[in-house]
Design a protein around this motif. Structure first.
Motif, short mmCIF file in Angstrom:
data_model
loop_
_atom_site.label_atom_id
_atom_site.label_comp_id
_atom_site.label_asym_id
_atom_site.label_seq_id
_atom_site.Cartn_x
_atom_site.Cartn_y
_atom_site.Cartn_z
N PHE A 4 0.82 -1.22 0.00
CA PHE A 4 0.00 0.00 0.00
C PHE A 4 0.86 1.27 0.00
N ASN A 5 2.13 1.15 0.39
CA ASN A 5 3.06 2.30 0.35
C ASN A 5 2.54 3.52 1.12
N LEU A 6 1.93 3.26 2.27
CA LEU A 6 1.42 4.37 3.07
C LEU A 6 2.57 5.00 3.86
N PRO A 7 2.69 6.32 3.81
CA PRO A 7 3.78 6.98 4.55
C PRO A 7 3.53 6.93 6.06
N THR A 8 4.60 6.98 6.80
CA THR A 8 4.52 7.06 8.26
C THR A 8 4.94 8.46 8.70
N VAL A 9 4.03 9.13 9.40
CA VAL A 9 4.32 10.47 9.93
C VAL A 9 4.06 10.42 11.42
N LEU A 10 5.12 10.43 12.20
CA LEU A 10 4.98 10.26 13.64
C LEU A 10 4.22 11.44 14.25
N TYR A 11 3.11 11.10 14.90
CA TYR A 11 2.27 12.09 15.57
C TYR A 11 1.88 13.25 14.64
N HIS A 12 1.74 12.92 13.34
CA HIS A 12 1.35 13.90 12.31
C HIS A 12 2.37 15.03 12.15
N LEU A 13 3.58 14.82 12.64
CA LEU A 13 4.58 15.89 12.62
C LEU A 13 5.90 15.48 11.96
N VAL A 14 6.37 14.27 12.24
CA VAL A 14 7.71 13.86 11.83
C VAL A 14 7.64 12.74 10.80
N PRO A 15 8.02 13.00 9.55
CA PRO A 15 8.06 11.92 8.55
C PRO A 15 9.09 10.86 8.96
N TRP A 16 8.70 9.60 8.86
CA TRP A 16 9.59 8.51 9.27
C TRP A 16 9.86 7.61 8.07
N PRO A 17 11.13 7.32 7.79
CA PRO A 17 11.45 6.56 6.57
C PRO A 17 11.14 5.07 6.71
N ASP A 18 11.05 4.40 5.58
CA ASP A 18 10.94 2.95 5.58
C ASP A 18 12.32 2.35 5.83
N LEU A 19 12.32 1.09 6.25
CA LEU A 19 13.58 0.37 6.35
C LEU A 19 14.14 0.14 4.94
N PRO A 20 15.45 0.05 4.79
CA PRO A 20 16.02 -0.17 3.45
C PRO A 20 15.67 -1.54 2.89
N ILE A 21 15.73 -1.64 1.57
CA ILE A 21 15.54 -2.88 0.80
C ILE A 21 14.07 -3.30 0.71
N LEU A 22 13.39 -3.35 1.86
CA LEU A 22 12.03 -3.89 1.89
C LEU A 22 11.06 -3.19 0.93
N PRO A 23 11.12 -1.86 0.77
CA PRO A 23 10.15 -1.22 -0.15
C PRO A 23 10.36 -1.60 -1.61
N HIS A 24 11.51 -2.17 -1.94
CA HIS A 24 11.83 -2.45 -3.34
C HIS A 24 11.75 -3.93 -3.69
N LEU A 25 11.26 -4.75 -2.80
CA LEU A 25 11.13 -6.18 -3.06
C LEU A 25 10.04 -6.43 -4.10
N ALA A 26 10.26 -7.45 -4.92
CA ALA A 26 9.27 -7.79 -5.94
C ALA A 26 8.04 -8.45 -5.33
N ASN A 27 8.25 -9.19 -4.24
CA ASN A 27 7.14 -9.91 -3.59
C ASN A 27 6.79 -9.27 -2.25
N LYS A 28 6.61 -7.96 -2.27
CA LYS A 28 6.36 -7.23 -1.03
C LYS A 28 5.15 -7.75 -0.28
N GLY A 29 4.09 -8.07 -0.98
CA GLY A 29 2.87 -8.51 -0.32
C GLY A 29 3.10 -9.76 0.52
N ALA A 30 3.80 -10.74 -0.04
CA ALA A 30 4.05 -11.98 0.69
C ALA A 30 4.97 -11.73 1.88
N VAL A 31 5.99 -10.92 1.69
CA VAL A 31 6.92 -10.61 2.77
C VAL A 31 6.19 -9.87 3.89
#
Length: 200
Positions: free
Chosen positions: A121-148
């Motif tokens: 779903f690639n939903l962003p994480t914004v801590l307490y609606h104030l601080v953008p929080w990044p994704d962990l590396p590698i995981l957002p670019h996996l081909a089988n993200k749904g299964a993982v």
């Protein structure tokens, strides 16, 4: 007979006490929100569910950061010893339970972070609606993200139930020490409670 003072004359440091109760409050909030999101999702609307997920993520990252600080503090500041008259088996169980809780304090937020990072779903994480929080590396670019993400979600969910079980054991142990054995061990972690051993 004389009062048993032993290690019960010691208290945790103020920093350790503050971190303990902040983390405890965060974990309890995460459990309540997590149950609302997963067990009562059909009774709340999609916008409320989304808000709960964002709050859950925000508190989870906060607990992760506090847990890292707590563990670093634990390694650099020796905690009070357990009562001298406590059986070795109980001491081993107490130490083991504490370290399992530390593992889950780190592991659950990390697996939750990994679930979000691998979510299709690639939903962003914004801590307490104030601080953008990044994704962990590698995981957002996996081909089988749904299964993982599904597997990581399973690990996160069962880890949460394991944590709940360990907390029940922890609360039961505190109750036994405070109400049944009356060794007042709880006072080491509660500001204002009077220290001292039980009377014999």
């Amino acid at each position: 007979m004389a009062s048993l003072k032993t290690s019960l004359s010691e208290r945790y440091t103020a920093v350790a006490i503050l971190l303990h109760w902040l983390i405890a409050a965060g974990i309890l909030a995460l459990i309540v929100i997590g149950l609302l999101m997963t067990q009562f999702q059909s009774t709340i609307g999609p916008m409320e569910t989304f808000s709960l997920f964002q709050l859950h993520k925000s508190i989870g990252i906060t607990v992760l950061l506090l847990a890292v600080i707590r563990i670093l503090w634990r390694f650099t500041h020796k905690p009070p010893s357990l009562p001298a008259d406590m059986p070795p088996v109980e001491k081993g169980a107490a130490h083991g339970l504490h370290w399992l809780l530390y593992v889950l304090m780190l592991g659950l937020p990390l697996t939750g972070w990994a679930v979000v990072s691998s979510s299709p779903f690639n939903l962003p994480t914004v801590l307490y609606h104030l601080v953008p929080w990044p994704d962990l590396p590698i995981l957002p670019h996996l081909a089988n993200k749904g299964a993982v993400s599904h597997v990581l979600g399973w690990v996160h969910a069962y880890g949460a139930w394991t944590l709940i079980g360990l907390l029940v054991v922890h609360f039961a142990a505190v109750f036994r020490h405070q109400v049944i054995k009356r060794d007042n061990i709880l006072a080491r972690m509660v500001p204002g409670m009077k220290l001292g051993g039980r009377r014999q």
